[in-house]
Scaffold this active site. Structure first.
Site, PDB file in Angstrom:
ATOM      1  N   LYS A  38     -33.669  83.818  -8.419  1.00 21.65           N
ATOM      2  CA  LYS A  38     -32.786  82.654  -8.305  1.00 21.65           C
ATOM      3  C   LYS A  38     -32.113  82.414  -9.658  1.00 21.65           C
ATOM      4  O   LYS A  38     -32.744  82.606 -10.714  1.00 21.65           O
ATOM      5  CB  LYS A  38     -33.629  81.449  -7.890  1.00 21.65           C
ATOM      6  CG  LYS A  38     -32.837  80.200  -7.523  1.00 21.65           C
ATOM      7  CD  LYS A  38     -33.796  79.148  -6.972  1.00 21.65           C
ATOM      8  CE  LYS A  38     -33.102  77.861  -6.585  1.00 21.65           C
ATOM      9  NZ  LYS A  38     -34.048  76.884  -6.017  1.00 21.65           N
ATOM     10  N   SER A  86     -32.628  75.096  -1.508  1.00 23.93           N
ATOM     11  CA  SER A  86     -31.601  75.566  -2.402  1.00 23.93           C
ATOM     12  C   SER A  86     -31.706  77.043  -2.794  1.00 23.93           C
ATOM     13  O   SER A  86     -30.752  77.596  -3.337  1.00 23.93           O
ATOM     14  CB  SER A  86     -31.633  74.716  -3.678  1.00 23.93           C
ATOM     15  OG  SER A  86     -32.826  74.945  -4.401  1.00 23.93           O
ATOM     16  N   SER A 105     -37.249  74.016  -1.403  1.00 19.89           N
ATOM     17  CA  SER A 105     -36.177  74.982  -1.664  1.00 19.89           C
ATOM     18  C   SER A 105     -36.539  76.442  -1.484  1.00 19.89           C
ATOM     19  O   SER A 105     -35.655  77.294  -1.440  1.00 19.89           O
ATOM     20  CB  SER A 105     -35.608  74.778  -3.056  1.00 19.89           C
ATOM     21  OG  SER A 105     -34.675  73.731  -2.995  1.00 19.89           O
TER      22      SER A 105
HETATM   23  N1  GLN Z   1     -33.538  70.018  -0.434  1.00 21.89           N
HETATM   24  C1  GLN Z   1     -34.218  69.359  -1.492  1.00 21.89           C
HETATM   25  C2  GLN Z   1     -33.223  68.672  -2.377  1.00 21.89           C
HETATM   26  O1  GLN Z   1     -32.094  68.750  -2.103  1.00 21.89           O
HETATM   27  C3  GLN Z   1     -35.082  70.324  -2.231  1.00 21.89           C
HETATM   28  C4  GLN Z   1     -34.501  70.903  -3.438  1.00 21.89           C
HETATM   29  C5  GLN Z   1     -35.433  71.858  -4.141  1.00 21.89           C
HETATM   30  O2  GLN Z   1     -36.554  72.103  -3.694  1.00 21.89           O
HETATM   31  N2  GLN Z   1     -34.969  72.369  -5.266  1.00 21.89           N
HETATM   32  O3  GLN Z   1     -33.573  68.041  -3.321  1.00 21.89           O
END
Ligand code: GLN
Length: 470
Positions: free
Chosen positions: A74, A149, A173
């Site tokens: 990532k 994400s 994410s």
């Molecule tokens: N979907 C969650 C958010 O938007 C999780 C994000 C993450 O785990 N980085 O914050």
């Protein structure tokens, strides 16, 4: 037999395919792919690493436990000499000057770094659409979101553009996009994997973790990533080999069916949970029904805590120390910083910085931030209590199938609510993983398992039983 991580590794070890050939195949697939899963592809570095692995094997030396497997990281994890953009204009030209601890572990284990995976900007999102480099597409249906994400991590594994990937998980994410792309993903217990060299989003919630096409692959990568690191003071546990736990049996395991992780999910997901329960029973587990009432409040808890930590983490992006600099030096410091941030942050990042600043202001802090922290400790206690009655907890990863691109991106509250099944693990500090269980109309369906803190071995075992052996 369907080929999986074990067979790929054997192929490289017994010489039926060289690391160089594997990497060439992956690079070719990446080149023709339209999924937008990568921000940076390091063809030269990948080829050089493959040649080195083949030489090590030819010389009869140990090439490492992940020898010859292609991996994406990532783009919020530092790989020395490669761009690290966090999918933001802010860091579009930033080149990492050092390797993250997880990157070092990956190199030592013989995996080949293919490049940096697309993601939601600074890891903010559940759909993979907030990247400054354009949305990632779902490998099963390019009209749909891949989840976020860690969108590129999971699309690269699900789409055959990488054997493995490292994502990060602050509130789901890794698990959300893994579920949407038909991959396996694990959010390790906070403190099992070093965060050194990853750009922080919300430091009390997040950490790197593995994405793979099967449970064995995820367990293998987790083994490589785990371990105490002097550079990250919250890590304490020694590295462990989790691959031996991927046995496919669940003899004597107590599996908690959690009402809050099952009620209200869409029908195909409910069917996947039933199927997973049956597979676990067949593999020797006993099912018990449980409730964790405060899961109902997990989304507001998570967003208040995350907004607060996020706005503080973003303060360092002022145009002086890192990345993009707005063109306003002559107008004074404040104008320059403000212009830098207005120009280089996307909408979702701005929204979160503003909300985080609001909830931590002195006059609002007790009503929001302090209250969320108190609720968080109640949630954690409930989880620890239920994990005494059961060894693992079963439920949904995502409440629905992947939605269409563009459908929710302008509706932040609906998007936040999609995290209802995933944020609790981060708030409670337990481990959790997602496993595909079949599909519905060509789209993958998945279930989630939660395990006790630092009991990833049992989590992997249960996940392997859901996967269906081996
Ligand atoms: N979907 C969650 C958010 O938007 C999780 C994000 C993450 O785990 N980085 O914050």
């Amino acid at each position: 037999m369907v080929e999986g991580t074990r067979e790929w590794l054997e192929g490289v070890h017994n010489g039926s395919v060289t690391a160089a050939e594997r990497v060439e195949g992956l690079l070719e697939t990446i080149k023709v792919s339209e999924l937008n899963a990568y921000i940076t592809v390091d063809e030269r570095g990948a080829r050089a690493a493959a040649v080195a692995i083949d030489k090590t094997i030819a010389a009869g030396r140990d090439p490492g436990p992940m020898a010859g497997l292609g991996i994406s990281l990532k783009d919020n994890i530092a790989v020395r000499g490669l761009q690290m953009t966090c999918a933001s204009r802010m860091l579009a030209d930033y080149v990492a000057p050092y390797d993250a601890t997880v990157t070092k572990h990956i190199r030592d284990a013989g995996a080949i770094i293919l490049g940096k995976a697309n993601m939601d900007e600074f890891a903010c999102g559940s759909s993979g659409e907030t990247s400054a480099f354009g949305p990632t597409l779902n490998p099963r249906d390019p009209k749909r979101v891949p989840g976020g994400s860690s969108s590129g991590s999971c699309a690269s594994v699900g789409g055959g553009l990488a054997d493995l990937s490292v994502g990060t998980d602050t509130g789901g994410s890794i698990r959300c996009p893994a579920a949407f792309c038909g991959a396996v993903g694990i959010k390790p217990t906070y403190g099992l994997v070093s965060r050194y060299g990853m750009s922080d989003m919300a430091m009390s919630l997040e950490g790197p973790g593995p994405v793979a096409s099967d449970v064995f692959g995820a367990a293998l990568l987790l083994s490589v990533l785990s371990g105490a690191d002097p550079a990250d003071c919250v890590t304490s546990e020694p590295g462990t080999d989790y691959t031996t736990a991927a046995t496919g049996d669940a003899d004597g395991l107590r599996v908690g069916l959690v009402k809050e992780f099952i009620d209200g999910v869409d029908a195909p997901i409910a069917r996947a949970i039933k199927k997973a329960g049956r597979r676990l029973e067949k593999a020797g587990a006993e099912l018990v029904e449980l409730t964790i009432p405060s899961v109902r409040y997990a989304v507001p808890m998570y967003y208040v805590v995350m907004f607060s930590e996020f706005s503080s983490a973003m303060a360092k992006f002022d145009g002086f120390r890192y990345g993009h600099r707005g063109d306003a030096d002559l107008d004074g410091l404040e104008v320059s910083v403000s212009r830098t941030r207005s120009q280089a942050f996307g909408r979702e990042v701005k929204r979160r910085v503003l909300l985080g600043t609001y909830v931590t202001m002195r006059e609002h802090r007790d009503a929001w931030y302090t209250r969320a922290l108190r609720a968080r400790s109640v949630l954690r206690q409930e989880f620890l209590d239920r994990l005494e009655k059961a060894d693992v907890l079963l439920g949904a990863t995502m409440p629905c199938l992947p939605w269409k691109l563009g459908e929710l991106v302008d509706d932040p509250v609906s998007m936040y609510l999609m995290d209802v099944m995933t944020v609790s693990a981060n708030l409670a500090g337990v481990c959790a993983g997602t496993v595909p269980v079949g599909e519905h109309k060509g789209l993958p369906t998945a279930v989630q398992l939660h395990g006790r803190p630092f009991d990833e071995g049992t989590l992997v075992r249960a996940m392997s039983a859901v996967e269906g052996g081996r």
